[in-house]
Design an enzyme around this catalytic site. Sequence first.
Site, PDB file in Angstrom:
ATOM      1  N   LYS A 160      89.749  19.131 -26.489  1.00 44.90           N
ATOM      2  CA  LYS A 160      89.434  18.824 -27.883  1.00 44.90           C
ATOM      3  C   LYS A 160      87.925  18.914 -28.111  1.00 44.90           C
ATOM      4  CE  LYS A 160      90.200  15.250 -31.426  1.00 44.90           C
ATOM      5  NZ  LYS A 160      90.847  13.962 -31.738  1.00 44.90           N
ATOM      6  N   SER A 193      93.840  13.964 -35.628  1.00 50.61           N
ATOM      7  CA  SER A 193      92.709  14.869 -35.595  1.00 50.61           C
ATOM      8  C   SER A 193      92.762  15.869 -34.442  1.00 50.61           C
ATOM      9  CB  SER A 193      91.418  14.042 -35.457  1.00 50.61           C
ATOM     10  OG  SER A 193      91.416  13.299 -34.242  1.00 50.61           O
ATOM     11  N   SER A 220      95.929   9.940 -33.803  1.00 52.11           N
ATOM     12  CA  SER A 220      95.522  11.335 -33.627  1.00 52.11           C
ATOM     13  C   SER A 220      96.069  12.025 -32.397  1.00 52.11           C
ATOM     14  CB  SER A 220      93.992  11.426 -33.620  1.00 52.11           C
ATOM     15  OG  SER A 220      93.477  11.124 -34.893  1.00 52.11           O
TER      16      SER A 220
END
Length: 427
Positions: free
Chosen positions: A77, A146, A170
Amino acid sequence: MAIVLNRLSALEAVRLLQRRELTAVQLLRACFARIEQREDAVHAWAALNKDAALAQAEALDRGALRGPLHGLPFGVKDLMDTSDLPTTYGSSIYKGHQPDADAAVVALCREAGALVAGKTVTTEFAAFKTPPTRNPIDPAYTPGGSSSGSAAAVADFMVPFALGTQTAASIVRPAAYCGVVGFKPTFGTVPREGVKPLAPSLDTVGCFARTVPDAALVASVLMRNPDLRKLDYAGKPRIGMYRTVQWRHALPETREVYAHAAEVLTRAGADVRDVEVPPDYCSLVQRQSDIMAYEACQALARERAEFAGQISTRLLDLLDAGAGITAETQRANLAIAAESYARAGQWFQEFDVLLTPSAPGEAPLAEMGTGDPLFGRVWTLFGVPCLHLPFAQGPHGLPIGLQAVGRRGDDHKTLAIGAWIHERLTR
């Protein structure tokens, strides 16, 4: 039938790699071929690491076995620092930013033999701004956020696993929308050094994979606990079905899979009972939101002061709300959260895990944003392990599932019973 290499589970691939029946280069090339084929539709990646990763794969194939993740490509990420790729935290403020060192979790995965395929798309500072990533099942829909790119990359067979973070929902929500397994460990059990903070009381690093054993394999590296890989469970699990006080927001498809799961697991021999919902828990969602806003205002103080013009309106609104929350209110919110968890902890004297919604329903259309984190906020506030289990489809053919929630520190039990549950729900 020929093996499609990029569709191998992490454990299947590792077994072949460690027996030298598959090379790291072969697996990595298959993953990059899939990325090249699908990236224009999915937009899962912020940056790719093809040449460096291939060189590292060649070195692995020439040398000794490195560790439990030997030769596995993975996605990182873009909230996590990488020494060999830019890290933008999903914001134009950090365009071209190149950290000097890996985040601790990236270093742990590399040390265990994994290969960074690239950086996956995150929403702006892991908050709300809609990312370019689309749901790989149907690009008209959101993959969630996210950790948008990480969930989409795993779901679309681009990599066998990817790292993500959760501050509200998330990991669990994107896993739900994309139909993969998502694991958020107990708060504080995975290092966060080198991960851009949003709300340090809540931020938790976890992972996405396609099976529970795969998630347990990755978690065993992140948490430095090999016992997490031992998922054999021969008992009679005590499963609490917990609707939450937000049940009125659950869409029909979630209500249906919830009832279906209770029926299937009861027939399979589990002790399945409803959990009473404390009415005063209705305030906890707002308290989590306020704690997140207060801490985000602190964590992003420099960005807010110097680069407000490059921050989305919705995130600025969150930071402004946080600026209006006093330190006294923050202390009170944290104290109430601790007291509420102490009472919730009594559930785990009666139940091994709770089974509860991960999201209101199927993924919403992409133009509507990344979806509502409602069903993840309280569990993140409590710092408990959460494991999303995909096992059904909703009315639009998109994935639906539930999350297994355990007591703080019961990550092994949550994974083991989660694997038992998932096996029976996917038969």
